[in-house]
Design an enzyme around this catalytic site. Structure first.
Site, PDB file in Angstrom:
ATOM      1  N   TYR A  36       0.730  -1.374  -0.231  1.00 46.25           N
ATOM      2  CA  TYR A  36       0.377   0.349  -0.156  1.00 46.25           C
ATOM      3  C   TYR A  36       1.052   1.512  -0.007  1.00 46.25           C
ATOM      4  O   TYR A  36       1.164   0.783   1.072  1.00 46.25           O
ATOM      5  CB  TYR A  36      -0.885   0.039   1.315  1.00 46.25           C
ATOM      6  CG  TYR A  36      -2.110   1.054   1.129  1.00 46.25           C
ATOM      7  CD1 TYR A  36      -2.966   1.300   0.613  1.00 46.25           C
ATOM      8  CD2 TYR A  36      -1.365   2.088   2.337  1.00 46.25           C
ATOM      9  CE1 TYR A  36      -3.817   2.976   0.902  1.00 46.25           C
ATOM     10  CE2 TYR A  36      -2.510   3.365   2.042  1.00 46.25           C
ATOM     11  CZ  TYR A  36      -3.452   3.403   1.562  1.00 46.25           C
ATOM     12  OH  TYR A  36      -4.052   4.278   2.127  1.00 46.25           O
ATOM     13  N   ASP A  90       9.274   3.148  -0.190  1.00 47.49           N
ATOM     14  CA  ASP A  90       8.156   3.438   0.520  1.00 47.49           C
ATOM     15  C   ASP A  90       8.557   2.901   1.749  1.00 47.49           C
ATOM     16  O   ASP A  90       7.990   1.335   2.289  1.00 47.49           O
ATOM     17  CB  ASP A  90       6.651   2.987  -0.106  1.00 47.49           C
ATOM     18  CG  ASP A  90       5.692   3.111   0.737  1.00 47.49           C
ATOM     19  OD1 ASP A  90       5.711   4.499   1.806  1.00 47.49           O
ATOM     20  OD2 ASP A  90       4.623   3.277   0.638  1.00 47.49           O
ATOM     21  N   LYS A 103       4.251   8.463   9.027  1.00 48.45           N
ATOM     22  CA  LYS A 103       4.162   7.779  10.552  1.00 48.45           C
ATOM     23  C   LYS A 103       4.725   8.114  11.327  1.00 48.45           C
ATOM     24  O   LYS A 103       5.022   9.421  12.275  1.00 48.45           O
ATOM     25  CB  LYS A 103       4.041   6.531  10.091  1.00 48.45           C
ATOM     26  CG  LYS A 103       2.861   5.844   9.101  1.00 48.45           C
ATOM     27  CD  LYS A 103       2.273   4.600   8.816  1.00 48.45           C
ATOM     28  CE  LYS A 103       1.029   4.431   8.628  1.00 48.45           C
ATOM     29  NZ  LYS A 103       0.940   4.028   7.621  1.00 48.45           N
TER      30      LYS A 103
HETATM   31  C1  LIG Z   1       0.393   4.166   5.941  1.00 43.98           C
HETATM   32  C2  LIG Z   1       1.186   4.126   4.839  1.00 43.98           C
HETATM   33  C3  LIG Z   1       0.387   4.821   3.462  1.00 43.98           C
HETATM   34  C4  LIG Z   1      -0.274   6.645   3.522  1.00 43.98           C
HETATM   35  O1  LIG Z   1       0.165   7.617   4.817  1.00 43.98           O
HETATM   36  P1  LIG Z   1      -0.617   7.997   5.391  1.00 43.98           P
HETATM   37  O2  LIG Z   1      -0.442   8.966   6.193  1.00 43.98           O
HETATM   38  O3  LIG Z   1      -2.002   7.029   5.622  1.00 43.98           O
HETATM   39  O4  LIG Z   1      -1.261   8.867   3.671  1.00 43.98           O
HETATM   40  C5  LIG Z   1       0.961   4.687   2.147  1.00 43.98           C
HETATM   41  N1  LIG Z   1       2.520   3.709   2.354  1.00 43.98           N
HETATM   42  C6  LIG Z   1       2.926   2.814   3.813  1.00 43.98           C
HETATM   43  C7  LIG Z   1       4.030   2.178   3.832  1.00 43.98           C
HETATM   44  C8  LIG Z   1       2.192   2.997   4.269  1.00 43.98           C
HETATM   45  O5  LIG Z   1       2.277   2.406   5.704  1.00 43.98           O
END
Ligand SMILES: *Cc1c(COP(=O)(O)O)cnc(C)c1O
Length: 434
Positions: free
Chosen positions: A146, A241, A274
């Protein structure tokens, strides 16, 4: 708690009348596991309390940011004093520079960074930058990873490598996802085939190095090595990511974990979120100067944000990073997380429940199956009814794990050995009933 006295129920009813599904982000609605979501009143350390004032040991930590636990005094102090100086200016501040220095000092693959407000924004902007810097349109992502909810990322694999992916959300036109190639995670042969077919048209490969959005599945070292080599050979960018893994699995983030097995390993672009905001809306993306200078106002890739680099959020992130940088922090966090997963595995074994588990730093995952899955298709083989039983059994015993089996869990520095022991004891009781 009987339904008549559960104060979460009327709150959920009120919310549902006004907010689609009663929530502002879908997984909070308990749709996968059933039942009423817990409305959080307040949190402290490793715990939060719901509308009934019931206490829960918190293993989602806002889906990762709360690595110090809730209400850490140094973070509270920083946020309070920043708020007194002003909430938002729309003009640069010294704290943005300090946070950039702090992050770049810890993740040396990045020479420049841009701050944004959410992981979605950071991932979306990283792809635009990769496309702008390479002049190419296509990119690869992997099933089960994601990267936020930007249109071009809400795609699942089509029927074959030569076909386009299919949008996973209504409202995303097929034309918008026609440049997104979706491959199986950890499948080296498929990756090689995709590069052979599309190598010269690929702007980037985007990957969660330790995927936390299909529970927890690591990219194998040979797979990550091949991603790096193929990107380099074909002039595509490797985009890690690390929104979830950044400053969560190690001080140098997941890329430092892979660099131990792949000498000289680094991504071209890194996406963060995060933990770097410590619970405030803050995310970022960064990489080498030559790539980052394609961004406006220096270059032609447009990217902007009214609240980007927000002074209160940067204060929160800085205070958080300064705590996790202290000597021994990650050793202690890793040991605590390891003690949790070892305890859960032993409890499952004692009750004859098939179980597999993995962790890195303060992030963990587990599956009610004997072998750790390697890709999303294997994750889908989990028995969701059993997971839901486990989820509700733990919830009834005051332990809050993610309300969906596709999510990783998080341990914070505030979780004590007693919290872990209580969690393992609760899990053993539930395992008995599975
Ligand atoms: C949480 C997450 C996102 C999205 O971040 P948001 O602040 O919720 O938009 C993107 N990539 C990864 C790997 C994530 O865990």
């Amino acid at each position: 708690m009987t339904p008549n006295t559960d104060l979460n129920i009327p709150l959920f009813e009120r919310a549902k009348a006004l907010i689609p599904g009663g929530v502002n982000s879908p997984v909070r609605a308990f749709k996968a596991v059933g039942g009423t979501p817990r409305f959080v009143k307040r949190a402290q350390g490793a715990y939060f309390w719901d509308a009934n004032d019931q206490r829960f040991i918190d293993y989602i930590g806002s889906w990762g940011p709360m690595i110090l636990g809730h209400g850490h005094p140094a973070v509270l102090e920083a946020v309070q004093s920043a708020a007194l100086e002003g909430f938002s200016f729309g003009a640069p501040t010294e704290r943005e520079v300090e946070l950039a220095e702090e992050i770049l000092g810890l993740v040396p693959s990045m020479e420049m960074i841009r701050l944004v407000s959410s992981g979605t924004e950071a991932g979306m902007s990283a792809i635009r930058l990769a496309r702008g810097a390479t002049g190419r349109s296509k990119f690869i992502k992997f099933e089960g990873c994601y990267h936020g909810h930007a249109d071009s990322l809400l795609v699942k694999a089509g029927s074959g490598l030569a076909t386009f992916g299919n949008a996973t959300s209504a409202g995303v036109p097929p034309e918008v996802v026609q440049h997104t190639i979706v491959l199986e995670y950890n499948n080296v042969a498929q990756l090689e085939e995709a590069f052979a077919l599309h190598g010269k048209e690929l702007a980037c490969v985007m990957i969660e190095p330790i995927a936390g959005n299909m529970n927890l599945v690591r990219a194998s070292v040979p797979f990550m090595k091949r991603c790096r080599e193929l990107c380099t050979e074909h002039g595509a960018l490797l985009v890690l990511d690390e929104v979830m893994t950044g400053f969560r699995v190690a001080l140098g983030s997941a890329q430092s974990v892979y660099a131990k097995s792949i000498p000289g390993f680094k991504p071209d672009l890194t996406v963060l979120g995060k933990v770097i905001g410590g619970g405030m809306p803050l995310a970022a993306f960064g990489g080498p100067r030559a790539i980052m200078e394609h961004l406006a106002p220096l270059g032609g890739v447009y990217q902007a944000g009214t609240l980007s680099g927000n002074p209160v959020a940067t204060a929160c992130g800085l205070a958080t990073l300064r705590e996790i940088k202290k000597p021994g922090f990650f050793d202690a966090l890793s040991a605590r997380t390891r003690s949790l997963v070892d305890g859960l595995a032993a409890a499952a074994a004692a009750e004859g429940v098939p179980f597999s588990t993995d962790c890195e730093g303060g992030m963990f995952g587990f599956f009610l199956m004997p072998e750790l899955p390697q890709n999303y298709a294997q994750v889908l083989q989990t028995d969701s009814a059993r997971f839901n039983q486990l989820f509700h059994g733990l919830l009834d015993r005051g332990v809050y794990i993610a309300p969906a089996l596709y999510e990783a869990g998080f341990v914070s520095a505030a979780h004590t050995a007693d919290d872990i022991a209580a969690t393992v004891a609760a899990a053993r009781e539930v395992f008995k009933t599975l």
